[in-house]
Enzyme design. Structure first.
Site, PDB file in Angstrom:
ATOM      1  N   ARG A 132      22.816  15.391   1.831  1.00  0.00           N
ATOM      2  CA  ARG A 132      23.960  14.884   2.578  1.00  0.00           C
ATOM      3  C   ARG A 132      24.146  15.689   3.863  1.00  0.00           C
ATOM      4  O   ARG A 132      24.619  16.824   3.824  1.00  0.00           O
ATOM      5  CB  ARG A 132      25.232  14.958   1.728  1.00  0.00           C
ATOM      6  CG  ARG A 132      25.182  14.114   0.463  1.00  0.00           C
ATOM      7  CD  ARG A 132      26.420  14.373  -0.386  1.00  0.00           C
ATOM      8  NE  ARG A 132      26.393  13.572  -1.618  1.00  0.00           N
ATOM      9  CZ  ARG A 132      27.302  13.670  -2.578  1.00  0.00           C
ATOM     10  NH1 ARG A 132      28.299  14.547  -2.453  1.00  0.00           N
ATOM     11  NH2 ARG A 132      27.218  12.913  -3.661  1.00  0.00           N
ATOM     12  N   ASP A 181      25.773  16.742   7.481  1.00  0.00           N
ATOM     13  CA  ASP A 181      27.117  16.789   8.036  1.00  0.00           C
ATOM     14  C   ASP A 181      27.228  15.952   9.306  1.00  0.00           C
ATOM     15  O   ASP A 181      26.218  15.498   9.866  1.00  0.00           O
ATOM     16  CB  ASP A 181      27.508  18.237   8.357  1.00  0.00           C
ATOM     17  CG  ASP A 181      27.742  19.080   7.109  1.00  0.00           C
ATOM     18  OD1 ASP A 181      28.087  18.496   6.059  1.00  0.00           O
ATOM     19  OD2 ASP A 181      27.579  20.311   7.195  1.00  0.00           O
ATOM     20  N   TYR A 225      14.175  21.782   7.204  1.00  0.00           N
ATOM     21  CA  TYR A 225      15.034  21.539   8.362  1.00  0.00           C
ATOM     22  C   TYR A 225      14.437  22.211   9.584  1.00  0.00           C
ATOM     23  O   TYR A 225      13.662  23.167   9.478  1.00  0.00           O
ATOM     24  CB  TYR A 225      16.431  22.113   8.130  1.00  0.00           C
ATOM     25  CG  TYR A 225      17.298  21.329   7.178  1.00  0.00           C
ATOM     26  CD1 TYR A 225      18.205  20.380   7.643  1.00  0.00           C
ATOM     27  CD2 TYR A 225      17.230  21.558   5.800  1.00  0.00           C
ATOM     28  CE1 TYR A 225      19.007  19.668   6.771  1.00  0.00           C
ATOM     29  CE2 TYR A 225      18.034  20.849   4.917  1.00  0.00           C
ATOM     30  CZ  TYR A 225      18.919  19.907   5.408  1.00  0.00           C
ATOM     31  OH  TYR A 225      19.710  19.198   4.533  1.00  0.00           O
ATOM     32  N   ARG A 243      22.724  26.398   9.328  1.00  0.00           N
ATOM     33  CA  ARG A 243      23.502  26.674  10.537  1.00  0.00           C
ATOM     34  C   ARG A 243      24.013  28.120  10.546  1.00  0.00           C
ATOM     35  O   ARG A 243      24.134  28.736  11.611  1.00  0.00           O
ATOM     36  CB  ARG A 243      24.644  25.676  10.651  1.00  0.00           C
ATOM     37  CG  ARG A 243      24.160  24.263  10.939  1.00  0.00           C
ATOM     38  CD  ARG A 243      25.244  23.227  10.711  1.00  0.00           C
ATOM     39  NE  ARG A 243      26.424  23.482  11.532  1.00  0.00           N
ATOM     40  CZ  ARG A 243      27.580  22.853  11.384  1.00  0.00           C
ATOM     41  NH1 ARG A 243      27.727  21.939  10.427  1.00  0.00           N
ATOM     42  NH2 ARG A 243      28.597  23.138  12.175  1.00  0.00           N
TER      43      ARG A 243
END
Length: 288
Positions: A61, A63, A121, A208
């Site tokens: 999921r 953001d 990622y 992040r």
């Protein structure tokens, strides 16, 4: 797409899709009542092809503002459709910033989230004195120079199986903060600095927060040893600033080979790292 009398109930237990999207205009992957999500537009497009509602389940999921080139979802098809209907047909009903790349039949034991063994990622940082129009909301821009070698030194200390409490959001709901970080590489491509991260799983805001710590080290606001010190402290309150969402891309999800799914790991920037003419590269992203 309207069903005809010849349409039959699907005999395929599940369909897996590879999906890409620019997350700029969306509240994130997951359906929300107050705003438009990627899940909502994808389910609406699938419903047009199946002529009835379809619910999808994703690998991760993302953001609000986060992008994907390798999101994976699955659903249970209520009717038989050719593979091209789940790609070309669905894409005809999707907005331009969301697209299905591939579709594959999978068994009833497949689950986009729970069958995954690793996720990948990438985070893009544009390093130049002035902002970019072409990379707006698709890469983090910094006008400050970054010392890449200390960032690499710090990244190397984070590889392995650790308690990443210091690198997850305070509101993270994961039962365990322990994850195995397989890779954390920094690739320089001209003005772009690309962070490639792979793990068996990620905590909320983990990537992040990793980027935020490495940026502080690259700007020489902190020493390279700070990344490992934070890891040992297991205290998010002592961590660095969370990097913005718009530089982050979900680029691939790994599954056992038996499922026969493509492995989507995209090169998001030019191969030679030299400035280009500002036109799109082979992946549809601007080369600068």
């Amino acid at each position: 797409m309207m069903m005809s009398p010849a349409d039959a109930v699907s005999t395929t237990p599940r369909i897996a899709l590879g999906v890409e999207y620019l997350g700029t205009q969306y509240c994130g992957w997951q359906f929300q009542h107050h705003a438009l999500s990627v899940q909502q537009v994808l389910e609406q497009a699938l419903a047009q092809v199946a002529d009835q509602p379809i619910r999808v389940h994703c690998a991760g999921r993302t953001d609000a503002g986060v992008h994907a080139t390798g999101q994976v979802v699955h659903f249970e098809p209520p009717v038989e459709r050719p593979e091209r209907a789940w790609t070309l047909g669905v894409n005809a009903n999707l907005p331009d910033d969301v697209a299905v790349r591939w579709a594959r039949p999978v068994g009833a034991d497949f689950h986009a989230r729970f069958s995954a063994v690793a996720r990948h990622y990438r985070y893009l940082i544009l390093r130049r004195p002035v902002r970019s129009a072409l990379w707006h909301r698709r890469a983090l821009w910094t006008h400050r120079s970054l010392a890449v070698e200390p960032m690499r030194e710090a990244a190397a200390a984070l590889i392995g199986r650790h308690d990443f409490t210091s690198y997850r959001a305070l509101a993270c709901q994961a039962k365990s903060p322990v994850r195995t970080l397989h890779s954390l590489d920094l690739i320089e491509r001209g003005e772009l600095l690309e962070l490639r991260v792979g793990a068996d799983g990620f905590l909320h805001h983990m990537v992040r927060n990793l980027v935020g710590v490495l940026l502080a080290i690259g700007r020489r606001d902190r020493p390279a040893s700070w990344a490992a010190e934070l890891l040992a402290q297991k205290d998010r309150a002592r961590g660095g600033v969370t990097a913005p969402a718009h530089g982050l891309y979900l680029v691939g999800v790994d599954y056992p080979a038996a499922y026969g799914l493509p492995r989507d790991l995209e090169d998001l920037s030019p191969d030679d790292g030299r400035p280009g003419d500002g036109g799109p590269d082979e992946h549809g992203l601007a080369v600068i």
